[in-house]
Design an enzyme around this catalytic site. Structure first.
Site, PDB file in Angstrom:
ATOM      1  CG  ASP A  61      -7.428  -3.255  -3.994  1.00  0.00           C
ATOM      2  OD1 ASP A  61      -7.783  -4.224  -4.694  1.00  0.00           O
ATOM      3  OD2 ASP A  61      -7.992  -2.942  -2.949  1.00  0.00           O
ATOM      4  CG  ASP A  94      -2.077  -0.977   1.053  1.00  0.00           C
ATOM      5  OD1 ASP A  94      -2.628  -1.055  -0.057  1.00  0.00           O
ATOM      6  OD2 ASP A  94      -2.398  -1.672   2.027  1.00  0.00           O
TER       7      ASP A  94
HETATM    8  N1  GLY Z   1      -7.347  -1.118  -1.074  1.00  0.00           N
HETATM    9  C1  GLY Z   1      -8.371  -1.584  -0.231  1.00  0.00           C
HETATM   10  C2  GLY Z   1      -9.733  -1.260  -0.672  1.00  0.00           C
HETATM   11  O1  GLY Z   1      -9.983  -0.777  -1.774  1.00  0.00           O
HETATM   12  O2  GLY Z   1     -10.622  -1.492   0.124  1.00  0.00           O
END
Ligand code: GLY
Length: 398
Positions: A173, A113
Protein backbone atom coordinates in the site's frame (compact mmCIF):
# COMPACT_ATOMS: atom_id res chain seq x y z
CA UNK A 1 -23.72 -12.25 4.46
CA UNK A 2 -22.95 -15.13 2.08
CA UNK A 3 -26.49 -15.05 0.79
CA UNK A 4 -25.87 -11.51 -0.44
CA UNK A 5 -22.98 -12.68 -2.64
CA UNK A 6 -25.10 -15.43 -4.15
CA UNK A 7 -27.95 -13.01 -4.84
CA UNK A 8 -25.47 -10.52 -6.33
CA UNK A 9 -24.11 -13.25 -8.61
CA UNK A 10 -27.62 -14.13 -9.84
CA UNK A 11 -28.43 -10.47 -10.48
CA UNK A 12 -25.17 -10.14 -12.40
CA UNK A 13 -25.87 -13.12 -14.60
CA UNK A 14 -29.31 -11.89 -15.64
CA UNK A 15 -28.30 -8.26 -16.13
CA UNK A 16 -25.64 -8.56 -18.79
CA UNK A 17 -27.86 -6.94 -21.39
CA UNK A 18 -28.74 -3.97 -19.23
CA UNK A 19 -28.31 -0.55 -20.84
CA UNK A 20 -25.00 1.19 -20.35
CA UNK A 21 -25.32 3.67 -17.50
CA UNK A 22 -24.50 7.17 -18.70
CA UNK A 23 -21.75 9.12 -16.92
CA UNK A 24 -24.13 12.06 -16.46
CA UNK A 25 -26.53 9.87 -14.49
CA UNK A 26 -23.69 8.39 -12.42
CA UNK A 27 -22.43 11.88 -11.52
CA UNK A 28 -25.89 13.15 -10.64
CA UNK A 29 -26.53 10.06 -8.45
CA UNK A 30 -23.14 10.56 -6.79
CA UNK A 31 -24.09 14.14 -5.96
CA UNK A 32 -27.43 13.10 -4.45
CA UNK A 33 -25.79 10.35 -2.39
CA UNK A 34 -23.09 12.71 -1.11
CA UNK A 35 -25.69 15.33 -0.14
CA UNK A 36 -27.38 12.64 1.94
CA UNK A 37 -24.08 11.60 3.51
CA UNK A 38 -23.15 15.21 4.28
CA UNK A 39 -26.38 15.75 6.23
CA UNK A 40 -25.64 12.81 8.49
CA UNK A 41 -21.94 13.68 8.78
CA UNK A 42 -22.75 17.25 9.84
CA UNK A 43 -25.31 16.05 12.39
CA UNK A 44 -22.78 13.60 13.89
CA UNK A 45 -20.03 16.21 13.97
CA UNK A 46 -22.16 18.53 16.10
CA UNK A 47 -21.90 16.01 18.94
CA UNK A 48 -18.39 14.73 18.11
CA UNK A 49 -16.37 17.36 16.23
CA UNK A 50 -13.14 15.31 16.33
CA UNK A 51 -14.71 12.81 13.96
CA UNK A 52 -14.04 14.37 10.59
CA UNK A 53 -14.70 11.85 7.85
CA UNK A 54 -17.22 9.08 7.07
CA UNK A 55 -15.38 5.77 6.45
CA UNK A 56 -17.89 2.94 6.14
CA UNK A 57 -21.02 1.36 7.62
CA UNK A 58 -20.73 -0.78 10.74
CA UNK A 59 -23.77 -2.86 11.61
CA UNK A 60 -25.69 -0.61 9.25
CA UNK A 61 -24.62 2.58 11.05
CA UNK A 62 -22.38 5.31 9.71
CA UNK A 63 -18.81 5.01 11.00
CA UNK A 64 -16.94 8.31 11.26
CA UNK A 65 -13.18 8.57 11.82
CA UNK A 66 -10.76 11.10 13.28
CA UNK A 67 -8.14 12.91 11.18
CA UNK A 68 -5.44 10.41 12.18
CA UNK A 69 -7.29 7.49 10.53
CA UNK A 70 -5.65 6.36 7.26
CA UNK A 71 -8.92 6.96 5.39
CA UNK A 72 -9.60 10.53 6.58
CA UNK A 73 -8.52 12.15 3.28
CA UNK A 74 -10.86 10.23 1.01
CA UNK A 75 -14.08 12.05 1.85
CA UNK A 76 -12.54 15.49 1.20
CA UNK A 77 -11.20 13.93 -2.01
CA UNK A 78 -14.69 12.79 -3.02
CA UNK A 79 -15.89 16.38 -2.52
CA UNK A 80 -13.02 17.70 -4.68
CA UNK A 81 -13.87 15.21 -7.43
CA UNK A 82 -17.53 16.28 -7.33
CA UNK A 83 -16.33 19.85 -7.77
CA UNK A 84 -14.04 18.73 -10.58
CA UNK A 85 -16.88 16.87 -12.34
CA UNK A 86 -19.59 19.54 -11.90
CA UNK A 87 -17.71 22.82 -11.28
CA UNK A 88 -20.37 23.76 -8.74
CA UNK A 89 -19.02 26.16 -6.11
CA UNK A 90 -21.00 24.38 -3.35
CA UNK A 91 -18.81 21.31 -3.75
CA UNK A 92 -15.68 23.43 -3.68
CA UNK A 93 -16.75 25.02 -0.40
CA UNK A 94 -17.53 21.64 1.18
CA UNK A 95 -14.22 20.25 -0.09
CA UNK A 96 -12.29 23.19 1.39
CA UNK A 97 -14.03 22.80 4.75
CA UNK A 98 -13.45 19.05 5.07
CA UNK A 99 -9.88 19.34 3.80
CA UNK A 100 -9.06 21.90 6.49
CA UNK A 101 -10.19 19.44 9.18
CA UNK A 102 -7.22 17.14 8.59
CA UNK A 103 -4.43 19.69 8.27
CA UNK A 104 -2.98 18.79 11.67
CA UNK A 105 -1.90 15.45 10.22
CA UNK A 106 0.97 17.21 8.44
CA UNK A 107 3.15 16.76 11.54
CA UNK A 108 2.01 13.26 12.46
CA UNK A 109 5.11 11.13 11.86
CA UNK A 110 3.58 8.04 13.45
CA UNK A 111 2.26 6.57 10.19
CA UNK A 112 3.14 6.05 6.53
CA UNK A 113 -0.43 6.87 5.50
CA UNK A 114 0.38 10.55 5.02
CA UNK A 115 -0.07 10.31 1.24
CA UNK A 116 -3.53 8.79 1.52
CA UNK A 117 -4.55 11.43 4.03
CA UNK A 118 -2.92 14.56 2.65
CA UNK A 119 -2.53 13.90 -1.06
CA UNK A 120 -6.12 12.77 -1.61
CA UNK A 121 -7.40 15.89 0.17
CA UNK A 122 -4.86 18.75 -0.07
CA UNK A 123 -3.31 17.29 -3.23
CA UNK A 124 -6.60 17.43 -5.11
CA UNK A 125 -7.32 20.82 -3.60
CA UNK A 126 -3.98 22.08 -4.89
CA UNK A 127 -4.59 20.57 -8.34
CA UNK A 128 -7.91 22.39 -8.60
CA UNK A 129 -7.21 25.72 -6.89
CA UNK A 130 -3.42 26.25 -6.64
CA UNK A 131 -4.05 27.62 -3.15
CA UNK A 132 -0.52 28.46 -1.83
CA UNK A 133 -1.47 27.33 1.66
CA UNK A 134 -2.09 23.85 0.26
CA UNK A 135 1.46 23.92 -1.15
CA UNK A 136 2.84 24.50 2.35
CA UNK A 137 0.78 21.64 3.80
CA UNK A 138 1.89 19.24 1.06
CA UNK A 139 5.58 20.09 1.58
CA UNK A 140 5.39 19.87 5.37
CA UNK A 141 3.55 16.53 5.17
CA UNK A 142 6.09 15.07 2.74
CA UNK A 143 8.94 16.12 5.04
CA UNK A 144 7.20 14.39 7.93
CA UNK A 145 6.67 11.23 5.85
CA UNK A 146 10.34 11.20 4.82
CA UNK A 147 11.36 10.93 8.51
CA UNK A 148 10.13 7.33 8.29
CA UNK A 149 12.74 6.44 5.66
CA UNK A 150 15.68 4.30 6.72
CA UNK A 151 18.69 4.41 4.34
CA UNK A 152 19.81 0.95 5.49
CA UNK A 153 16.59 -0.73 4.34
CA UNK A 154 15.99 1.76 1.51
CA UNK A 155 12.29 1.94 2.33
CA UNK A 156 9.79 3.93 4.38
CA UNK A 157 8.51 2.08 7.43
CA UNK A 158 4.78 1.42 7.17
CA UNK A 159 3.43 0.39 10.55
CA UNK A 160 4.57 1.00 14.11
CA UNK A 161 2.00 -1.41 15.56
CA UNK A 162 2.33 -5.22 16.01
CA UNK A 163 6.01 -5.07 17.05
CA UNK A 164 5.72 -8.72 18.12
CA UNK A 165 5.05 -9.71 14.48
CA UNK A 166 7.34 -7.51 12.41
CA UNK A 167 10.57 -5.54 13.04
CA UNK A 168 10.29 -3.09 10.16
CA UNK A 169 7.11 -3.81 8.16
CA UNK A 170 6.60 -2.36 4.71
CA UNK A 171 3.27 -2.91 2.98
CA UNK A 172 2.59 -2.74 -0.75
CA UNK A 173 0.00 0.00 0.00
CA UNK A 174 2.93 2.29 0.79
CA UNK A 175 3.57 2.72 -2.96
CA UNK A 176 0.55 5.04 -2.94
CA UNK A 177 2.16 7.44 -0.50
CA UNK A 178 5.09 8.18 -2.83
CA UNK A 179 2.97 10.53 -4.95
CA UNK A 180 3.01 13.05 -2.11
CA UNK A 181 6.82 12.93 -2.03
CA UNK A 182 7.17 13.46 -5.78
CA UNK A 183 4.73 16.38 -5.71
CA UNK A 184 6.43 18.00 -2.72
CA UNK A 185 9.84 17.63 -4.39
CA UNK A 186 8.54 19.60 -7.39
CA UNK A 187 6.81 22.24 -5.26
CA UNK A 188 9.75 22.78 -2.89
CA UNK A 189 12.74 22.03 -5.12
CA UNK A 190 13.93 19.56 -2.46
CA UNK A 191 15.12 16.63 -4.59
CA UNK A 192 15.82 14.50 -1.51
CA UNK A 193 12.06 13.86 -1.21
CA UNK A 194 11.95 12.33 -4.70
CA UNK A 195 15.08 10.30 -3.91
CA UNK A 196 13.30 8.72 -0.95
CA UNK A 197 10.35 7.84 -3.20
CA UNK A 198 12.64 6.30 -5.85
CA UNK A 199 14.57 4.25 -3.33
CA UNK A 200 11.29 2.99 -1.85
CA UNK A 201 9.91 2.06 -5.27
CA UNK A 202 13.11 0.26 -6.35
CA UNK A 203 13.40 -1.69 -3.11
CA UNK A 204 9.71 -2.61 -3.23
CA UNK A 205 10.06 -3.78 -6.83
CA UNK A 206 12.93 -6.03 -5.76
CA UNK A 207 11.44 -7.50 -2.59
CA UNK A 208 7.64 -7.39 -2.78
CA UNK A 209 7.09 -9.15 -6.11
CA UNK A 210 6.94 -12.79 -7.12
CA UNK A 211 7.99 -14.21 -10.49
CA UNK A 212 4.40 -13.86 -11.79
CA UNK A 213 4.34 -10.14 -10.76
CA UNK A 214 1.82 -10.66 -7.98
CA UNK A 215 2.89 -9.03 -4.74
CA UNK A 216 3.21 -9.87 -1.08
CA UNK A 217 1.34 -7.65 1.31
CA UNK A 218 3.90 -7.18 4.12
CA UNK A 219 7.69 -7.44 3.79
CA UNK A 220 9.65 -7.28 7.03
CA UNK A 221 13.19 -5.83 7.03
CA UNK A 222 16.19 -6.13 9.32
CA UNK A 223 17.39 -2.59 10.03
CA UNK A 224 20.88 -3.77 11.01
CA UNK A 225 21.60 -5.42 7.64
CA UNK A 226 18.87 -4.07 5.36
CA UNK A 227 17.96 -7.69 4.49
CA UNK A 228 14.45 -9.07 4.21
CA UNK A 229 13.44 -11.10 7.25
CA UNK A 230 10.15 -12.47 5.94
CA UNK A 231 7.30 -11.95 3.47
CA UNK A 232 3.79 -12.24 4.87
CA UNK A 233 0.24 -10.98 4.70
CA UNK A 234 -2.10 -9.11 7.00
CA UNK A 235 -5.27 -8.54 4.97
CA UNK A 236 -4.82 -11.30 2.38
CA UNK A 237 -5.89 -14.95 2.51
CA UNK A 238 -2.36 -16.35 2.91
CA UNK A 239 1.26 -15.25 2.81
CA UNK A 240 1.60 -16.62 -0.73
CA UNK A 241 -1.78 -15.38 -2.02
CA UNK A 242 -2.54 -12.28 -4.09
CA UNK A 243 -4.64 -9.93 -1.97
CA UNK A 244 -6.72 -8.00 -4.51
CA UNK A 245 -6.31 -4.48 -3.17
CA UNK A 246 -2.58 -5.04 -2.78
CA UNK A 247 -2.34 -5.84 -6.48
CA UNK A 248 -4.28 -2.67 -7.25
CA UNK A 249 -2.00 -0.51 -5.08
CA UNK A 250 1.02 -1.91 -6.94
CA UNK A 251 -0.48 -1.27 -10.37
CA UNK A 252 -1.45 2.29 -9.54
CA UNK A 253 1.78 3.00 -7.63
CA UNK A 254 4.24 1.90 -10.31
CA UNK A 255 2.22 3.65 -13.05
CA UNK A 256 2.47 6.85 -11.00
CA UNK A 257 6.24 6.29 -10.51
CA UNK A 258 6.63 6.11 -14.29
CA UNK A 259 4.70 9.38 -14.66
CA UNK A 260 6.98 11.09 -12.15
CA UNK A 261 10.35 9.69 -13.30
CA UNK A 262 9.90 8.46 -16.88
CA UNK A 263 12.04 5.48 -15.84
CA UNK A 264 10.92 2.70 -18.19
CA UNK A 265 11.42 -0.05 -15.64
CA UNK A 266 8.40 1.28 -13.72
CA UNK A 267 6.27 1.24 -16.87
CA UNK A 268 7.32 -2.34 -17.64
CA UNK A 269 6.56 -3.34 -14.06
CA UNK A 270 3.12 -1.72 -14.09
CA UNK A 271 2.33 -3.52 -17.36
CA UNK A 272 3.37 -6.85 -15.86
CA UNK A 273 1.11 -6.24 -12.87
CA UNK A 274 -1.76 -5.31 -15.20
CA UNK A 275 -1.24 -8.57 -17.12
CA UNK A 276 -1.28 -10.56 -13.88
CA UNK A 277 -4.61 -8.99 -12.88
CA UNK A 278 -6.34 -9.03 -16.25
CA UNK A 279 -5.33 -12.60 -17.17
CA UNK A 280 -5.92 -14.15 -13.79
CA UNK A 281 -8.28 -17.15 -14.08
CA UNK A 282 -10.10 -16.02 -10.93
CA UNK A 283 -10.86 -12.52 -12.22
CA UNK A 284 -14.66 -12.57 -12.62
CA UNK A 285 -16.25 -11.80 -15.98
CA UNK A 286 -17.34 -8.36 -14.76
CA UNK A 287 -13.70 -7.56 -13.82
CA UNK A 288 -14.54 -6.76 -10.18
CA UNK A 289 -12.12 -8.98 -8.22
CA UNK A 290 -12.83 -11.16 -5.26
CA UNK A 291 -11.11 -9.79 -2.14
CA UNK A 292 -8.16 -12.12 -2.81
CA UNK A 293 -7.33 -13.74 -6.15
CA UNK A 294 -6.67 -16.98 -4.23
CA UNK A 295 -9.59 -16.81 -1.80
CA UNK A 296 -10.47 -20.43 -1.05
CA UNK A 297 -14.24 -20.26 -1.59
CA UNK A 298 -14.32 -18.58 -5.02
CA UNK A 299 -16.93 -18.04 -6.51
CA UNK A 300 -18.68 -17.72 -3.13
CA UNK A 301 -16.39 -15.04 -1.77
CA UNK A 302 -17.02 -11.33 -1.30
CA UNK A 303 -15.86 -8.95 -3.99
CA UNK A 304 -13.70 -5.91 -3.38
CA UNK A 305 -15.08 -3.00 -5.35
CA UNK A 306 -12.39 -0.73 -3.88
CA UNK A 307 -9.71 -2.83 -5.62
CA UNK A 308 -11.69 -2.64 -8.88
CA UNK A 309 -11.92 1.16 -8.64
CA UNK A 310 -8.17 1.52 -7.99
CA UNK A 311 -7.41 -0.82 -10.91
CA UNK A 312 -9.70 1.19 -13.24
CA UNK A 313 -8.10 4.49 -12.29
CA UNK A 314 -4.60 2.99 -12.60
CA UNK A 315 -5.36 1.45 -16.00
CA UNK A 316 -6.67 4.75 -17.38
CA UNK A 317 -3.36 6.32 -16.48
CA UNK A 318 -1.32 3.35 -17.73
CA UNK A 319 -3.10 3.63 -21.08
CA UNK A 320 -1.50 7.08 -21.49
CA UNK A 321 2.01 5.62 -21.42
CA UNK A 322 1.70 2.06 -22.72
CA UNK A 323 1.55 0.75 -26.27
CA UNK A 324 -1.43 -1.33 -25.14
CA UNK A 325 -3.64 1.76 -25.05
CA UNK A 326 -6.76 0.01 -26.29
CA UNK A 327 -6.42 -3.03 -24.03
CA UNK A 328 -6.00 -1.03 -20.86
CA UNK A 329 -8.65 1.53 -21.70
CA UNK A 330 -11.15 -1.18 -22.61
CA UNK A 331 -10.44 -3.03 -19.36
CA UNK A 332 -10.89 0.16 -17.32
CA UNK A 333 -14.12 0.96 -19.19
CA UNK A 334 -15.40 -2.52 -18.47
CA UNK A 335 -14.73 -2.15 -14.75
CA UNK A 336 -16.44 1.25 -14.71
CA UNK A 337 -19.45 -0.11 -16.54
CA UNK A 338 -19.74 -3.08 -14.16
CA UNK A 339 -19.50 -0.81 -11.13
CA UNK A 340 -22.07 1.60 -12.55
CA UNK A 341 -24.52 -1.20 -13.28
CA UNK A 342 -24.13 -3.56 -10.35
CA UNK A 343 -22.16 -2.13 -7.46
CA UNK A 344 -23.56 1.36 -6.85
CA UNK A 345 -25.77 2.02 -3.83
CA UNK A 346 -29.47 2.11 -4.52
CA UNK A 347 -30.32 5.86 -4.53
CA UNK A 348 -31.11 7.00 -0.99
CA UNK A 349 -29.54 3.89 0.60
CA UNK A 350 -26.26 3.12 2.38
CA UNK A 351 -26.37 6.46 4.25
CA UNK A 352 -25.15 8.18 1.09
CA UNK A 353 -22.05 6.19 0.17
CA UNK A 354 -21.79 5.96 -3.61
CA UNK A 355 -20.73 2.31 -3.92
CA UNK A 356 -21.38 -0.92 -2.07
CA UNK A 357 -19.63 -4.34 -1.90
CA UNK A 358 -16.08 -3.54 -0.88
CA UNK A 359 -13.96 -5.57 1.51
CA UNK A 360 -11.61 -3.95 4.01
CA UNK A 361 -10.15 -6.95 5.85
CA UNK A 362 -11.67 -10.38 5.37
CA UNK A 363 -9.23 -12.24 7.69
CA UNK A 364 -10.32 -10.10 10.63
CA UNK A 365 -13.92 -10.14 9.41
CA UNK A 366 -14.09 -6.35 9.43
CA UNK A 367 -15.64 -4.23 6.68
CA UNK A 368 -16.74 -7.17 4.57
CA UNK A 369 -19.14 -6.47 1.67
CA UNK A 370 -19.76 -2.86 2.70
CA UNK A 371 -19.33 0.68 1.35
CA UNK A 372 -15.82 2.12 1.88
CA UNK A 373 -14.84 5.75 1.37
CA UNK A 374 -11.76 4.80 -0.67
CA UNK A 375 -13.86 2.81 -3.13
CA UNK A 376 -15.95 5.95 -3.72
CA UNK A 377 -12.79 8.05 -4.00
CA UNK A 378 -11.02 5.96 -6.65
CA UNK A 379 -14.25 5.41 -8.56
CA UNK A 380 -14.77 9.18 -8.89
CA UNK A 381 -11.10 9.64 -9.75
CA UNK A 382 -11.49 7.05 -12.51
CA UNK A 383 -14.61 8.87 -13.72
CA UNK A 384 -12.66 12.13 -13.92
CA UNK A 385 -9.87 10.35 -15.79
CA UNK A 386 -12.30 8.71 -18.24
CA UNK A 387 -13.86 12.07 -18.93
CA UNK A 388 -10.49 13.76 -19.45
CA UNK A 389 -9.48 11.02 -21.90
CA UNK A 390 -12.70 11.53 -23.82
CA UNK A 391 -12.09 15.30 -23.93
CA UNK A 392 -8.39 14.76 -24.76
CA UNK A 393 -7.35 16.79 -21.72
CA UNK A 394 -4.71 16.15 -19.06
CA UNK A 395 -5.72 14.39 -15.83
CA UNK A 396 -3.46 16.54 -13.79
CA UNK A 397 -4.53 20.09 -14.57
CA UNK A 398 -7.48 22.07 -13.33
N1 GLY B 1 -4.07 0.72 3.20
C1 GLY B 1 -4.91 -0.19 3.86
C2 GLY B 1 -5.76 -1.00 2.98
O1 GLY B 1 -5.64 -1.02 1.76
O2 GLY B 1 -6.62 -1.67 3.53
Amino acid sequence: MKQVFVIAAVVLSVSVNAQQVKAKQVISDAESQTQLLLKEVNAMRTAKPDLVSPRTLENGQLKMVAAKDWTSGFFPGVLWFLYDLTRKSEWKTEAQNFTALIEKEKTNGGTHDMGFKIYCSFGNGYRLTHDPHYTDVIIQSAKTLATRFNPKTGVIRSWDHSKEKWDYPVIIDNMMNLELLFEAAKLSGDASLAKVAISHANTTMKNHFRADYSSYHVVDYDTATGNVIKKTTHQGFANESAWARGQSWGLYGFTMCYRETKDKKYLDHAEHIAEFILHHPNLPKDYVPYWDFNAPGIPNEPRDVSAAAVIASGLYELSLYSKKVKTYRAAADKIMESIAKYYRSTPGENHGFILDHSTGSKPSNTEVDVPLNYADYYYLEALVRAQRLKDKKSFFNN
